[in-house]
Write a protein that holds these residues in place. Structure first.
Motif, PDB file in Angstrom:
ATOM      1  N   HIS A  33     -11.340   2.661   1.532  1.00  0.00           N
ATOM      2  CA  HIS A  33     -10.454   1.911   2.422  1.00  0.00           C
ATOM      3  C   HIS A  33     -11.116   1.511   3.742  1.00  0.00           C
ATOM      4  CE1 HIS A  33      -6.682   0.099   3.587  1.00  0.00           C
ATOM      5  NE2 HIS A  33      -6.204   0.390   2.388  1.00  0.00           N
ATOM      6  N   HIS A  62      -9.051   5.603  -1.803  1.00  0.00           N
ATOM      7  CA  HIS A  62      -7.659   5.149  -1.953  1.00  0.00           C
ATOM      8  C   HIS A  62      -7.387   4.766  -3.396  1.00  0.00           C
ATOM      9  CE1 HIS A  62      -3.895   3.097  -1.480  1.00  0.00           C
ATOM     10  NE2 HIS A  62      -4.385   1.890  -1.620  1.00  0.00           N
ATOM     11  N   HIS A 117      -4.352   3.055  -5.818  1.00  0.00           N
ATOM     12  CA  HIS A 117      -3.080   2.332  -5.848  1.00  0.00           C
ATOM     13  C   HIS A 117      -2.081   3.053  -6.769  1.00  0.00           C
ATOM     14  CE1 HIS A 117      -4.451  -1.932  -4.470  1.00  0.00           C
ATOM     15  NE2 HIS A 117      -5.123  -1.000  -3.837  1.00  0.00           N
ATOM     16  N   HIS A 151      -0.674  -5.541   3.080  1.00  0.00           N
ATOM     17  CA  HIS A 151      -1.825  -6.301   3.582  1.00  0.00           C
ATOM     18  C   HIS A 151      -2.412  -7.092   2.424  1.00  0.00           C
ATOM     19  CE1 HIS A 151      -4.816  -3.516   1.783  1.00  0.00           C
ATOM     20  NE2 HIS A 151      -4.059  -2.515   2.193  1.00  0.00           N
ATOM     21  N   HIS A 205     -10.426   2.391  -4.431  1.00  0.00           N
ATOM     22  CA  HIS A 205     -11.542   1.874  -3.635  1.00  0.00           C
ATOM     23  C   HIS A 205     -11.702   2.632  -2.339  1.00  0.00           C
ATOM     24  CE1 HIS A 205      -8.652  -0.327  -0.978  1.00  0.00           C
ATOM     25  NE2 HIS A 205      -7.972  -0.537  -2.097  1.00  0.00           N
ATOM     26  N   HIS A 218       0.830  -1.201   0.000  1.00  0.00           N
ATOM     27  CA  HIS A 218       0.000   0.000   0.000  1.00  0.00           C
ATOM     28  C   HIS A 218       0.871   1.262   0.000  1.00  0.00           C
ATOM     29  CE1 HIS A 218      -3.647   2.273   1.695  1.00  0.00           C
ATOM     30  NE2 HIS A 218      -2.661   3.149   1.561  1.00  0.00           N
ATOM     31  N   HIS A 232      -5.098  -8.422  -0.422  1.00  0.00           N
ATOM     32  CA  HIS A 232      -5.986  -7.634  -1.287  1.00  0.00           C
ATOM     33  C   HIS A 232      -6.863  -8.497  -2.173  1.00  0.00           C
ATOM     34  CE1 HIS A 232      -7.318  -3.942  -3.181  1.00  0.00           C
ATOM     35  NE2 HIS A 232      -6.547  -3.277  -2.346  1.00  0.00           N
TER      36      HIS A 232
END
Ligand code: C2O
Ligand code: CU
Ligand code: CU
Length: 508
Positions: free
Chosen positions: A488, A436, A438, A169, A486, A128, A171
Motif C-alpha cells: 500500500h 494489503h 482486498h 480511492h 499489494h 478499501h 485503483h
C-alpha cells in the motif's frame, strides 16, 4: 496498532548490490533533494506554513447517506480547481472537494455508486476494506473507466459486515499513486444501531493526506520519489493545513482517522491530551486501549477517543523510519529521514473541566479469533526490491512479490471459498512494505515467528518492516472472484508490487 519496530534484527536485511548506482543515475538532483535533510526543512507543514492559510477552522467532508437500505451516490472524478491547504489549486477531486464526500452506510445496504470520469485519463474506484464481492461491477479492481465515461458500481454489503471506518480511492494499475496524490479519496463509514455506546460528545472524520505543490498544481513525482514512495511536503487534515477545532472541555471526542497518504506513514500523538484506541481497519477493537501514539501505514484507519488535558493541544505526526532503498543511497535519502520534528496536523482548544471525564466501556465487541482455527493451507509471499528484474523502460529497480511484477492475466494465488489460510509475508528488502489484501480482513498471528498475544485485531493493511516477517490468517468466507493484494505504498503497487488472488467455490 502497537509498534513492532523495535528489536535488533530490524536492520539485518538483504542489501542488494548495485542498487545505489542505478538509482542515482535515474534521479534528477531536484527530485533527490526532496528527501535531503537540508532541503525543505523549513517549509514542511509543521514548521512554516509556507504562507498558506493555516489555522482555519476545521471542516469536514460533505456526507452522502444511505436511505431505505440503499446508498445512491454519484462521484464525479474531475480535474480542476479545488481548495487545498487554503489555496486554489488545480488538482483532482470527487465532486469538487478534497477529500471527497463521506459515504455513510449500514450493514445490509445495497451500494449503487456512479463514477463519472472527467479526469482526462482512465480511472476506477476501489472501496478499501469493504467485504463485498469483487466480481463484475462489484469492488472489481480491474474495471477501467475511460475518460468521459460513467460506470455504475453496484453490490450488497453483508448484513453482518463489521461497522467501522473504510475509504475509497482509484485503483487503476499504473495511475493509482498519481490519482490519490492528486486528491482522489474519501471516507466510508459503516455504522449500526448496535454499535458500542461511546461517551463521546461528538464524532469527527479526519482524512490525513499529503501533497506537494508546484505553483498552483500538484507536483509530479520523479523516478526517485516513486521508488521511495512519494511523500508530500504538506500534510493536510480534510484538505486543510494545520486547521484548528474547539473541543467541549473535558469531554471525549470520537475520531475516525484515515491515512490517505500515498506513501507516508503516520505516527499520531495528541500533545496535551489523551488518546484511546477503539477501532482499527476492519472495525472495533475488542476493548479500548490507551495509547501514547498510534502508527498508521498508508491505507490504515483508526478510531480514537480523544480528550484534552490542557487548554490547548495538538494532534501531531511523528517521523517514522520506514527504511530506505539500500546500499549507497546515503543518509537523508530514506523517506522519513531528516525529519526530526513532529508535524502539527490539528490545533485544538478546550481543555479539561474539574469533573471526571465520562467513563469508557470495558468491552466493545466480540471478535472472531483465528488463532484457534484449523488451517487449511499455508503459504509464504516474499516482497522484494531488486535490480535487473524490472521490465519497464528506464526502471532502476523492480518491486516484486515472489519474484514477479503484477500481471492481471495471471492467477498468483488460487484459494477455495470456505477455507482458512495462514500466510507468512516475508519482506527481504531494506524498506517497509505495508501488505494489503482486498475483500477479506486479516488477523496477524505472529511477527518474526513470535506468536501475537492479546485480543484479536482485524486489519486490512499490515506493515511488514524491512527484513522481517509477519504471519497472518484469513478466512475466505465467501465471495468467489478475482481480486488483488499489494503493497500500500501505492507507488510500489503501480511499479508492480501486486498479485492476483482467485477465490473459487469448492468443487461439489
Ligand atoms: Cu487501498 Cu488495493 O487498495
Ligand atoms: Cu484496498
Ligand atoms: Cu512497498
Amino acid at each position: 496498532m502497537p509498534d513492532e519496530r523495535s528489536g535488533p534484527s530490524r536492520r539485518q536485511v538483504l542489501v542488494l548490490a548495485g542498487t545505489g548506482v542505478a538509482a542515482i543515475s535515474l534521479g534528477s538532483a531536484g527530485v533527490i533533494g526532496r528527501w535531503g535533510a537540508g532541503d525543505g526543512a523549513d517549509d514542511r507543514a509543521g514548521t512554516t506554513p509556507r504562507g498558506d492559510a493555516g489555522g482555519s477552522a476545521l471542516t469536514e467532508p460533505d456526507e452522502l447517506r444511505s436511505a431505505g437500505g440503499v446508498l445512491e451516490a454519484r462521484l464525479r472524478a474531475v480535474a480542476g480547481p479545488v481548495t487545498l491547504a487554503g489555496r486554489t489549486v488545480h488538482a483532482l477531486s470527487y465532486n469538487g472537494s478534497v477529500p471527497g464526500p463521506t459515504l455513510r452506510l449500514r450493514p445490509g445496504d445495497r451500494v449503487r455508486v456512479d463514477v463519472e470520469n472527467a479526469l482526462g485519463a482512465a480511472t476506477n474506484l476501489h472501496v478499501h476494506g469493504l467485504h463485498v464481492s469483487p466480481r463484475g461491477n462489484g469492488d472489481n479492481p480491474l474495471v477501467r473507466i475511460e475518460d468521459g465515461e460513467t460506470f455504475r458500481y453496484e453490490y450488497d454489503v453483508p448484513p453482518d459486515h463489521p461497522t467501522g471506518t473504510f475509504w475509497y480511492h482509484p485503483h487503476l494499475h499504473g495511475l493509482v499513486a498519481d490519482q490519490l496524490f492528486g486528491g482522489l479519496a474519501g471516507t466510508i463509514v459503516i455504522e449500526s444501531d448496535e454499535d458500542p455506546e461511546l461517551p463521546a460528545a461528538r464524532e469527527r472524520v479526519l482524512v490525513v493526506s499529503d501533497v506537494s505543490l508546484d505553483g498552483d498544481r500538484v507536483a509530479a513525482a520523479g523516478p526517485m520519489d516513486v521508488m521511495a514512495g512519494r511523500e508530500g511536503e504538506l500534510v493536510l487534515v480534510n484538505g486543510q493545513l494545520r486547521p484548528s477545532a474547539r473541543v467541549e472541555p473535558g469531554s471525549w471526542e470520537h475520531w475516525r482517522v484515515v491515512n490517505a497518504c500515498t506513501s507516508r506513514f503516520l505516527r499520531l500523538r495528541l500533545d496535551g491530551g489523551e488518546l484511546v484506541q477503539i477501532g482499527a481497519d476492519a472495525g472495533h477493537l475488542a476493548e479500548p486501549v490507551e495509547v501514547d501514539d498510534v502508527l498508521l501505514a498508508p491505507g490504515n484507519r483508526v478510531q480514537l477517543l480523544a480528550r484534552l488535558g490542557t487548554a490547548q493541544a495538538r494532534l501531531t505526526t511523528l517521523p517514522v523510519d520506514r527504511g530506505d532503498m539500500g546500499m549507497g543511497m546515503g543518509p537523508g535519502m530514506g523517506p522519513g529521514r531528516g525529519e526530526q520534528d513532529a508535524t502539527v496536523l490539528l490545533e485544538l482548544t478546550g481543555g479539561a473541566t474539574a469533573s471526571d471525564p465520562p467513563a469508557l466501556p470495558d468491552r466493545l465487541v466480540d471478535l472472531p479469533d483465528l488463532r484457534e482455527a484449523a488451517v487449511d493451507g499455508r503459504r509464504t509471499l516474499t516482497f522484494a526490491m531488486g535490480m535487473g528484474m524490472g521490465t519497464g523502460m528506464g526502471r532502476g529497480m523492480a518491486f516484486t512479490i515472489d519474484g514477479r511484477e503484477f500481471d492481471a492475466q495471471r492467477v498468483d494465488t488460487p484459494v477455495t471459498v470456505g477455507t482458512v489460510e495462514e500466510w507468512t509475508i516475508a519482506n527481504v528488502s531494506p524498506m517497509d512494505h505495508p501488505f494489503h489484501l482486498h475483500v477479506w480482513p486479516v488477523q496477524v498471528v505472529a511477527r518474526d515467528g513470535e506468536p501475537v498475544q492479546g485480543p484479536p485485531q482485524w486489519l486490512d493493511v499490515v506493515n511488514v518492516p524491512a527484513g522481517r516477517t509477519v504471519t497472518l490468517r484469513v478466512r475466505f468466507a465467501d465471495f468467489p472472484g478475482l481480486t488483488v493484494y499489494h503493497c500500500h505504498i501505492l507507488d510500489h503497487e503501480d511499479l508492480g508490487m501486486m498479485g492476483t488472488l482467485l477465490a473459487e467455490a469448492e468443487p461439489s
